[in-house]
Design an enzyme around this catalytic site. Structure first.
Site, short mmCIF file in Angstrom:
data_model
loop_
_atom_site.label_atom_id
_atom_site.label_comp_id
_atom_site.label_asym_id
_atom_site.label_seq_id
_atom_site.Cartn_x
_atom_site.Cartn_y
_atom_site.Cartn_z
N SER A 1 0.81 -1.21 0.00
CA SER A 1 0.00 0.00 0.00
C SER A 1 0.85 1.27 0.00
CB SER A 1 -0.96 -0.07 1.20
OG SER A 1 -1.96 0.89 1.12
N ASP B 1 -9.41 -3.82 -5.02
CA ASP B 1 -9.17 -4.66 -3.84
C ASP B 1 -9.94 -4.15 -2.62
OD1 ASP B 1 -7.75 -2.48 -2.85
OD2 ASP B 1 -5.81 -3.50 -2.79
N HIS C 1 -7.46 -5.77 0.08
CA HIS C 1 -6.26 -4.99 0.36
C HIS C 1 -5.45 -5.58 1.51
CE1 HIS C 1 -4.14 -1.23 -0.32
NE2 HIS C 1 -4.13 -0.97 0.96
#
Ligand code: NAG
Ligand code: NAG
Ligand code: NAG
Ligand code: NAG
Ligand code: NAG
Length: 434
Positions: free
Chosen positions: A208, A374, A408
């Site tokens: 991320s 996601d 995610h």
């Protein structure tokens, strides 16, 4: 006697294997750490833990948050789940102490006067382990375990590069001391990891927001340095060009968090738009163009109208200016790292794409239009990454992996996703061209 002979033979075979496989790269699982390239992990947003220390200069919002209570010693500010469970009255103190201010003279963000902070355990993955159930699976803890399962060892060939997530890389030439300090530390860590591992270049693995830190770090490092020290970048769960989710976070951050909000939610709200990082993941005009992202009866806001949007949700002119001068140029100038790169993303999960505040009331809950992604990062931004990096003639190697039905955080906590991620890291280990 026979047993001894057997042990000797085994030792010899192992030694031979070690010698052979440190020359010719092979499947690392069977052959141990000797053939592995060192790995440095950069976790996602909110995963860097912070210690703080208060001085008399600090003006507490309530007397209970003042210096005498904490003393002058270092304490865990982010995040100190145990203390917050035992004493919820600490929450407003911690929220206040986490805020950033913009220092006009320095042209940079910094802590509130009287608050000193430091990132916990830089260089290691120790600070990736949280006891807060709400973020237990969001900070690469399971990935550390999975890598240890294939022969990686903390401190020997496995390292962590946590950063202060309240800050962000600013446009080149614009002051960003936090990012500059992080970059020097990471540079030394990369060199240390390589030199202590037979001069093998390192593999950077990010999740991320960590991907933004890593790509900016690489882009600002001399190309020969990158080619000497970085074997591969494995970037998880990040495309290019930000996310409309951030527009929702910023729109709603004027209203006080409800009591049911998680600690993270409340910190983001109370960070009170003060974090440099929130502006850095706003949707980029380069990727989203003039597609309406926020829709109201009176007018729409696309990525190109971001400054108007920020003004509409109550940002001051100065704050909007900081978006334009610090954050936006970083997004617009995005470039691939020019080291071999594997990008791994989840797809098939509804992901916010547009927000409808029909009455133009940004404190109200928006109606949401989803697209593919996601759950946080949209597939469109991943496709944009494929275009920007994949089509760059100077980018020698680029591979994009899409994992269906993967969220995610599932990417770094779900068993099957972790297997795939580790497989890609091992593959990056074996690649002969770099
Ligand atoms: C957490 O906060 C409490 C109260 O401020 C403090 O006593 C404790 O030392 C902190 N924990 C750590 C790990 O610093
Ligand atoms: C948040 O910012 C606004 C305006 O900058 C200010 O009035 C308000 O007091 C701040 N809230 C907190 C909790 O810091
Ligand atoms: C806003 O965008 C929507 C969807 O694209 C469109 O239907 C609408 O006409 C736009 N509204 C205005 C005021 O431009
Ligand atoms: C906006 O929405 C909030 C939350 O639903 C509500 O409390 C407030 O009254 C609304 N403001 C206006 C002007 O309608
Ligand atoms: C996606 O994942 C969810 C939750 O793990 C599962 O219930 C669902 O069956 C999966 N869908 C597909 C198409 O694999």
């Amino acid at each position: 006697m026979e047993a001894q002979q057997h042990r000797l033979t085994t030792a010899l075979v192992l030694l031979l294997a070690a010698v052979l496989f440190s020359v010719g790269a092979q499947s690392s699982e069977a052959h141990g750490a000797a053939s592995l390239h060192p790995v440095i992990l950069l976790p996602g947003y909110s995963c860097g833990q912070l210690d703080a220390r208060l001085t008399d200069e600090y003006k507490p919002p309530t007397p209970g948050c003042g210096v005498p209570k904490q003393g002058r010693r270092w304490f865990r500010l982010w995040e100190n789940y145990t203390a917050l469970q035992e004493d919820p009255a600490l929450l407003p103190c911690y929220e206040d102490q986490l805020r950033l201010v913009y220092d006009r003279a320095a042209g940079d963000y910094r802590n509130l006067p009287g608050v000193e902070t430091r990132v916990v355990s830089f260089g290691t993955t120790r600070s990736f382990f949280f006891d807060d159930p709400a973020i237990k699976n969001t900070c690469m803890e399971r990935l550390v375990e999975a890598l240890e399962g294939v022969g990686y060892t903390e401190g020997a060939n496995l390292f962590g590069a946590p950063y202060d997530f309240r800050y962000a890389p600013a446009a080149p030439g614009v002051a960003s001391r936090a990012f500059a300090d992080f970059s020097s530390s990471l540079r030394l860590l990369v060199e240390h990891a390589s030199v202590t591992n037979g001069n093998r270049p390192v593999i950077l693995v990010t999740h991320s927001f960590g991907g933004l830190y890593a790509t900016e770090f690489l882009n600002r490092s001399p190309l020969p340095w990158r080619r000497r020290y970085v074997k591969h970048l494995v970037m998880l769960c990040l495309g290019v060009g930000g996310s409309p989710v951030i527009m929702q976070v910023l729109a709603s951050s004027t209203s006080s968090p409800s009591p049911s909000t998680t600690l993270l939610g409340s910190v983001l709200a109370f960070g009170n738009r003060s974090f440099a990082s929130t502006l850095s993941l706003l949707p980029s005009p380069k990727v989203y163009g003039d597609t309406p992202l926020v829709i109201t009866r009176a007018r729409n806001y696309s990525a190109k109208d971001m400054t108007e949007f920020l003004a509409a949700v109550g940002f001051t002119d100065d704050e909007v200016q900081r978006y334009r001068t610090r954050a936006l140029p970083v997004t617009l100038n995005f470039r691939g790292p020019l080291v071999p790169m594997t990008s791994i993303n989840g797809v098939g999960v509804p992901t916010i794409d547009r927000l409808i505040y029909w009455d133009g009331n940004f404190s109200a809950k928006p109606q949401v239009v989803n697209s593919d992604g996601d759950g946080i990062i949209s597939l469109d931004t991943v496709l944009a990454l494929q275009t920007f990096v994949g089509d760059d003639p100077d980018q020698r190697y680029f591979k994009s992996v899409l994992i269906p039905n993967m969220t995610h955080t599932g990417m770094i906590s779900d068993h099957s996703a972790l297997n795939r991620v580790v497989k890609e890291i091992l593959e990056a280990n074996q690649a002969t061209s770099s």
